[in-house]
Design a protein around this motif. Sequence first.
Motif, short mmCIF file in Angstrom:
data_model
loop_
_atom_site.label_atom_id
_atom_site.label_comp_id
_atom_site.label_asym_id
_atom_site.label_seq_id
_atom_site.Cartn_x
_atom_site.Cartn_y
_atom_site.Cartn_z
N PHE A 143 29.46 40.04 35.84
CA PHE A 143 29.66 39.66 34.45
C PHE A 143 28.90 38.36 34.22
O PHE A 143 29.06 37.40 34.99
CB PHE A 143 31.16 39.47 34.15
N GLY A 144 28.07 38.31 33.19
CA GLY A 144 27.27 37.11 32.97
C GLY A 144 26.31 36.91 34.13
O GLY A 144 25.90 37.86 34.79
N ASP A 145 25.96 35.65 34.39
CA ASP A 145 25.00 35.34 35.45
C ASP A 145 25.64 34.98 36.77
O ASP A 145 24.97 34.97 37.80
CB ASP A 145 24.11 34.17 35.02
N ASN A 146 26.95 34.61 36.76
CA ASN A 146 27.48 34.03 37.99
C ASN A 146 28.91 34.42 38.32
O ASN A 146 29.55 33.73 39.09
CB ASN A 146 27.38 32.51 37.93
N GLN A 147 29.42 35.48 37.77
CA GLN A 147 30.80 35.84 38.08
C GLN A 147 30.96 37.34 38.24
O GLN A 147 30.14 38.12 37.80
CB GLN A 147 31.75 35.31 37.03
N LEU A 148 32.05 37.69 38.91
CA LEU A 148 32.49 39.08 39.01
C LEU A 148 33.84 39.16 38.35
O LEU A 148 34.66 38.23 38.47
CB LEU A 148 32.60 39.52 40.48
N GLN A 149 34.10 40.25 37.63
CA GLN A 149 35.39 40.40 36.98
C GLN A 149 35.99 41.76 37.28
O GLN A 149 35.27 42.73 37.49
CB GLN A 149 35.26 40.22 35.46
N GLY A 150 37.32 41.79 37.26
CA GLY A 150 38.06 43.02 37.44
C GLY A 150 39.36 42.95 36.66
O GLY A 150 39.86 41.86 36.38
N ALA A 151 39.88 44.09 36.30
CA ALA A 151 41.11 44.16 35.52
C ALA A 151 42.29 44.54 36.41
O ALA A 151 42.24 45.53 37.13
CB ALA A 151 40.98 45.16 34.39
N LEU A 152 43.33 43.72 36.36
CA LEU A 152 44.57 44.02 37.06
C LEU A 152 45.39 44.99 36.22
O LEU A 152 45.24 45.03 34.99
CB LEU A 152 45.38 42.74 37.27
N PRO A 153 46.27 45.76 36.84
CA PRO A 153 47.15 46.62 36.05
C PRO A 153 47.98 45.78 35.07
O PRO A 153 48.32 44.64 35.37
CB PRO A 153 48.06 47.28 37.10
N ALA A 154 48.27 46.35 33.91
CA ALA A 154 49.04 45.64 32.89
C ALA A 154 50.36 45.13 33.46
O ALA A 154 51.06 45.85 34.17
CB ALA A 154 49.31 46.55 31.70
N GLY A 155 50.67 43.88 33.19
CA GLY A 155 51.92 43.27 33.65
C GLY A 155 51.95 42.91 35.11
O GLY A 155 52.98 42.52 35.64
N ALA A 156 50.82 43.02 35.80
CA ALA A 156 50.76 42.73 37.24
C ALA A 156 50.96 41.25 37.51
O ALA A 156 50.45 40.40 36.78
CB ALA A 156 49.43 43.19 37.81
N THR A 157 51.72 40.95 38.55
CA THR A 157 51.89 39.58 39.04
C THR A 157 51.55 39.60 40.52
O THR A 157 52.43 39.74 41.36
CB THR A 157 53.34 39.09 38.81
N PRO A 158 50.26 39.47 40.84
CA PRO A 158 49.86 39.56 42.24
C PRO A 158 50.39 38.40 43.07
O PRO A 158 50.50 37.28 42.58
CB PRO A 158 48.34 39.55 42.19
N THR A 159 50.75 38.70 44.31
CA THR A 159 51.22 37.66 45.22
C THR A 159 50.15 37.33 46.26
O THR A 159 50.09 36.20 46.73
CB THR A 159 52.51 38.10 45.93
N THR A 160 49.33 38.31 46.61
CA THR A 160 48.26 38.13 47.59
C THR A 160 47.05 38.93 47.15
O THR A 160 47.19 40.02 46.59
CB THR A 160 48.71 38.63 48.99
#
Length: 176
Positions: free
Chosen positions: A100-117
């Motif tokens: 995404f853009g020139d210097n980043q990678l992006q991804g979508a977490l599942p809706a309402g996700a609260t990742p711990t690791t």
Amino acid sequence: MKFSDFLLASALLLAPLSLSAQHGHGQGHNAAGETHAHKAPHGGIVRTAGKYHVELVLAGSQMTVYLLDGKEQTLANKGLTGTAMVLQGGKTTSVALAAFGDNQLQGALPAGATPTTAIITLRRGSETISARFDKLASTSAKAKVTSYACPMSCKDSASQKPGSCPKCGMALVKKA
């Protein structure tokens, strides 16, 4: 739970924590096992990954990853691909990371996700770069609480650390 999910969850939990240390939100402190402090140029969490650093920024259901060089300068994402294995509530989810853009990678977490690791794996040509991020739920909560702004509401004065307003020079005040 499928056997492959069990194996993946086990790998997340058993992956060695000594691979690299975690640093949050530009605090600039040394973590266990580190010989130097890190800055978080984009307000996320920075981990050492071999000769690189990886910064993870979580905002709602958006996951943004930056590859940084040894001096914590952001590198271009040309030729960079990645995935994130995310543990949340005992379940493991794979998140594809796209340039995404020139210097980043992006991804979508599942809706309402609260990742711990999260274990981020980046590929750059034949090179594989990995970093593990733990205690994400508690780190994200701290990031939302600690922000500073100019008492005169100057434009572009918001900061994640105390200091002076770049426009008027007044001391920034902590916002809840």
